[in-house]
Write a protein that holds these residues in place. Structure first.
Motif, PDB file in Angstrom:
ATOM      1  N   CYS A 185     -35.926  48.403  69.949  1.00  0.00           N
ATOM      2  CA  CYS A 185     -36.527  48.965  71.163  1.00  0.00           C
ATOM      3  C   CYS A 185     -35.735  50.169  71.665  1.00  0.00           C
ATOM      4  N   THR A 186     -34.413  50.019  71.689  1.00  0.00           N
ATOM      5  CA  THR A 186     -33.568  51.107  72.185  1.00  0.00           C
ATOM      6  C   THR A 186     -33.670  52.333  71.287  1.00  0.00           C
ATOM      7  N   LEU A 187     -33.786  52.100  69.982  1.00  0.00           N
ATOM      8  CA  LEU A 187     -33.972  53.206  69.041  1.00  0.00           C
ATOM      9  C   LEU A 187     -35.230  53.982  69.386  1.00  0.00           C
ATOM     10  N   GLY A 188     -36.310  53.249  69.687  1.00  0.00           N
ATOM     11  CA  GLY A 188     -37.581  53.903  69.979  1.00  0.00           C
ATOM     12  C   GLY A 188     -37.534  54.746  71.235  1.00  0.00           C
ATOM     13  N   PHE A 189     -37.138  54.148  72.366  1.00  0.00           N
ATOM     14  CA  PHE A 189     -37.207  54.944  73.593  1.00  0.00           C
ATOM     15  C   PHE A 189     -36.067  55.945  73.722  1.00  0.00           C
ATOM     16  N   THR A 190     -34.957  55.700  73.001  1.00  0.00           N
ATOM     17  CA  THR A 190     -33.891  56.709  72.986  1.00  0.00           C
ATOM     18  C   THR A 190     -34.343  57.936  72.211  1.00  0.00           C
ATOM     19  N   GLY A 191     -35.079  57.707  71.119  1.00  0.00           N
ATOM     20  CA  GLY A 191     -35.624  58.825  70.357  1.00  0.00           C
ATOM     21  C   GLY A 191     -36.553  59.680  71.199  1.00  0.00           C
ATOM     22  N   LEU A 192     -37.416  59.028  71.967  1.00  0.00           N
ATOM     23  CA  LEU A 192     -38.324  59.767  72.848  1.00  0.00           C
ATOM     24  C   LEU A 192     -37.554  60.529  73.920  1.00  0.00           C
ATOM     25  N   ALA A 193     -36.567  59.849  74.520  1.00  0.00           N
ATOM     26  CA  ALA A 193     -35.759  60.505  75.550  1.00  0.00           C
ATOM     27  C   ALA A 193     -35.017  61.711  74.973  1.00  0.00           C
ATOM     28  N   LEU A 194     -34.500  61.556  73.756  1.00  0.00           N
ATOM     29  CA  LEU A 194     -33.741  62.630  73.129  1.00  0.00           C
ATOM     30  C   LEU A 194     -34.617  63.860  72.910  1.00  0.00           C
ATOM     31  N   ILE A 195     -35.867  63.637  72.533  1.00  0.00           N
ATOM     32  CA  ILE A 195     -36.800  64.754  72.352  1.00  0.00           C
ATOM     33  C   ILE A 195     -36.972  65.526  73.657  1.00  0.00           C
ATOM     34  N   VAL A 196     -37.132  64.789  74.756  1.00  0.00           N
ATOM     35  CA  VAL A 196     -37.294  65.428  76.067  1.00  0.00           C
ATOM     36  C   VAL A 196     -36.047  66.220  76.433  1.00  0.00           C
ATOM     37  N   PHE A 197     -34.866  65.629  76.194  1.00  0.00           N
ATOM     38  CA  PHE A 197     -33.617  66.312  76.536  1.00  0.00           C
ATOM     39  C   PHE A 197     -33.397  67.551  75.666  1.00  0.00           C
ATOM     40  N   ILE A 198     -33.758  67.445  74.387  1.00  0.00           N
ATOM     41  CA  ILE A 198     -33.648  68.605  73.499  1.00  0.00           C
ATOM     42  C   ILE A 198     -34.592  69.708  73.980  1.00  0.00           C
ATOM     43  N   TRP A 199     -35.797  69.335  74.353  1.00  0.00           N
ATOM     44  CA  TRP A 199     -36.789  70.296  74.845  1.00  0.00           C
ATOM     45  C   TRP A 199     -36.258  71.040  76.073  1.00  0.00           C
ATOM     46  N   ASN A 200     -35.505  70.316  76.914  1.00  0.00           N
ATOM     47  CA  ASN A 200     -34.947  70.913  78.125  1.00  0.00           C
ATOM     48  C   ASN A 200     -33.559  71.516  77.905  1.00  0.00           C
ATOM     49  N   ASP A 201     -33.145  71.601  76.635  1.00  0.00           N
ATOM     50  CA  ASP A 201     -31.873  72.228  76.261  1.00  0.00           C
ATOM     51  C   ASP A 201     -30.687  71.604  76.997  1.00  0.00           C
ATOM     52  N   GLN A 202     -30.642  70.266  77.007  1.00  0.00           N
ATOM     53  CA  GLN A 202     -29.577  69.559  77.709  1.00  0.00           C
ATOM     54  C   GLN A 202     -28.596  68.861  76.768  1.00  0.00           C
ATOM     55  N   VAL A 203     -28.806  68.976  75.448  1.00  0.00           N
ATOM     56  CA  VAL A 203     -27.967  68.263  74.478  1.00  0.00           C
ATOM     57  C   VAL A 203     -26.927  69.206  73.878  1.00  0.00           C
ATOM     58  N   LEU A 204     -25.656  68.790  73.909  1.00  0.00           N
ATOM     59  CA  LEU A 204     -24.593  69.497  73.211  1.00  0.00           C
ATOM     60  C   LEU A 204     -24.327  68.740  71.910  1.00  0.00           C
ATOM     61  N   TRP A 205     -24.655  69.363  70.790  1.00  0.00           N
ATOM     62  CA  TRP A 205     -24.708  68.638  69.524  1.00  0.00           C
ATOM     63  C   TRP A 205     -23.341  68.286  68.947  1.00  0.00           C
ATOM     64  N   VAL A 206     -22.373  69.181  69.062  1.00  0.00           N
ATOM     65  CA  VAL A 206     -21.062  68.904  68.433  1.00  0.00           C
ATOM     66  C   VAL A 206     -20.401  67.667  69.042  1.00  0.00           C
ATOM     67  N   PRO A 207     -20.211  67.599  70.364  1.00  0.00           N
ATOM     68  CA  PRO A 207     -19.616  66.372  70.914  1.00  0.00           C
ATOM     69  C   PRO A 207     -20.527  65.156  70.730  1.00  0.00           C
ATOM     70  N   GLY A 208     -21.849  65.379  70.737  1.00  0.00           N
ATOM     71  CA  GLY A 208     -22.769  64.267  70.521  1.00  0.00           C
ATOM     72  C   GLY A 208     -22.614  63.646  69.144  1.00  0.00           C
ATOM     73  N   LEU A 209     -22.448  64.494  68.127  1.00  0.00           N
ATOM     74  CA  LEU A 209     -22.298  63.987  66.754  1.00  0.00           C
ATOM     75  C   LEU A 209     -20.911  63.392  66.522  1.00  0.00           C
ATOM     76  N   ILE A 210     -19.893  63.946  67.183  1.00  0.00           N
ATOM     77  CA  ILE A 210     -18.553  63.337  67.099  1.00  0.00           C
ATOM     78  C   ILE A 210     -18.600  61.935  67.696  1.00  0.00           C
ATOM     79  N   LEU A 211     -19.220  61.810  68.855  1.00  0.00           N
ATOM     80  CA  LEU A 211     -19.387  60.500  69.485  1.00  0.00           C
ATOM     81  C   LEU A 211     -20.157  59.550  68.576  1.00  0.00           C
ATOM     82  N   ALA A 212     -21.200  60.073  67.926  1.00  0.00           N
ATOM     83  CA  ALA A 212     -22.042  59.249  67.055  1.00  0.00           C
ATOM     84  C   ALA A 212     -21.274  58.688  65.865  1.00  0.00           C
TER      85      ALA A 212
END
Length: 253
Positions: A185-212
């Motif tokens: 469930c979390t995978l599904g709605f996190t994916g949707l949320a991530l799309i919205v955040f990417i669309w609004n240019d709110q994601v910083l990819w380098v620290p996000g991928l390090i965290l991942a």
């Protein structure tokens, strides 16, 4: 943005711990969000960037539970539909509204869950052999999953507790399968949320991928622990994490 050895170690380390906590209980974002904000991110950017680690953590956990045959494919779609619908609502709300009003809801849910686990633990940890209900048989479960989706799409931190209450409390799944479906469930709605955040240019990819990197490793370890652990140990771990999550919510600004 500073990518010193300290900040990289901080993100990977907190991500690893959060991956374990999120897979076995919930509330790992109470660690990762402050870690991202230590790097100088505003709260909304940290909230969005955190979803990269959460999303990839859920990919790793879902694959692990599926490989261990702890996810029943016929159960996936019925529990995902309401949580995905809620996730869309929550993700848009997160981009345009303050998150302060959700704190009382989260705190009430976690305190209520803590009381239930102490007074009547069988409600959250059903006895072995309990046959789960279908979502169609429990309208309250549909509502609970939708609310979990709204909350998870909005702020993420602590959503695991709400999903556990819905999946174990209303549908009566055991804690291992509850955690497996929770990650789906979390995978599904996190994916949707991530799309919205990417669309609004709110994601910083380098620290996000390090965290991942850390969250995926933590999820991998946690799946193995969940499958081998005594159900009573999982129940007590969940109780401790619920108490910690309640304390974090009360102390947060």
């Amino acid at each position: 943005m500073d990518y010193s050895l300290f900040t990289i170690s901080l993100l990977v380390g907190t991500g690893f711990i959060a991956g374990i906590i999120n897979t076995l209980a919930g509330g790992g974002s109470n660690l990762t969000l402050p870690a991202l904000m230590v790097m100088g991110m505003p709260a909304d950017i940290a909230n969005a960037t955190n979803r990269v680690g959460v999303f990839l953590q859920n990919v790793a956990a879902t694959m692990g539970f599926k490989k261990a045959k702890k996810i029943d494919s016929q159960d996936v779609l019925p529990v995902m539909i309401p949580s995905l619908l809620g996730g869309v609502v929550g993700a848009f709300a997160a981009s345009y509204a303050p998150e302060t009003w959700l704190k009382p809801l989260l705190l009430s849910a976690m305190i209520g869950m803590t009381i239930i686990m102490i007074v009547k633990p069988a409600m959250i940890a059903p006895p072995e052999g309990t046959i789960p209900f279908k979502v169609s048989e429990k309208p309250s479960a549909w509502c609970a999953l939708f609310i979990a989706g709204v909350y998870g799409g909005f702020v993420q931190a602590g959503v695991g507790f709400i999903l556990i209450a819905a999946l174990a409390g209303t549908l009566r799944y055991d804690l291992v399968r509850t955690n497996a479906l929770k990650m789906v469930c979390t995978l599904g709605f996190t994916g949707l949320a991530l799309i919205v955040f990417i669309w609004n240019d709110q994601v910083l990819w380098v620290p996000g991928l390090i965290l991942a990197t850390g969250t995926m490793l933590g999820a991998h370890v946690a799946v193995k622990l969940a499958i081998k652990a005594n159900p009573n140990h999982l129940k007590w771990f969940l109780l401790v994490m619920t108490l910690c999550g309640s304390a974090a919510a009360m102390l947060s600004d």
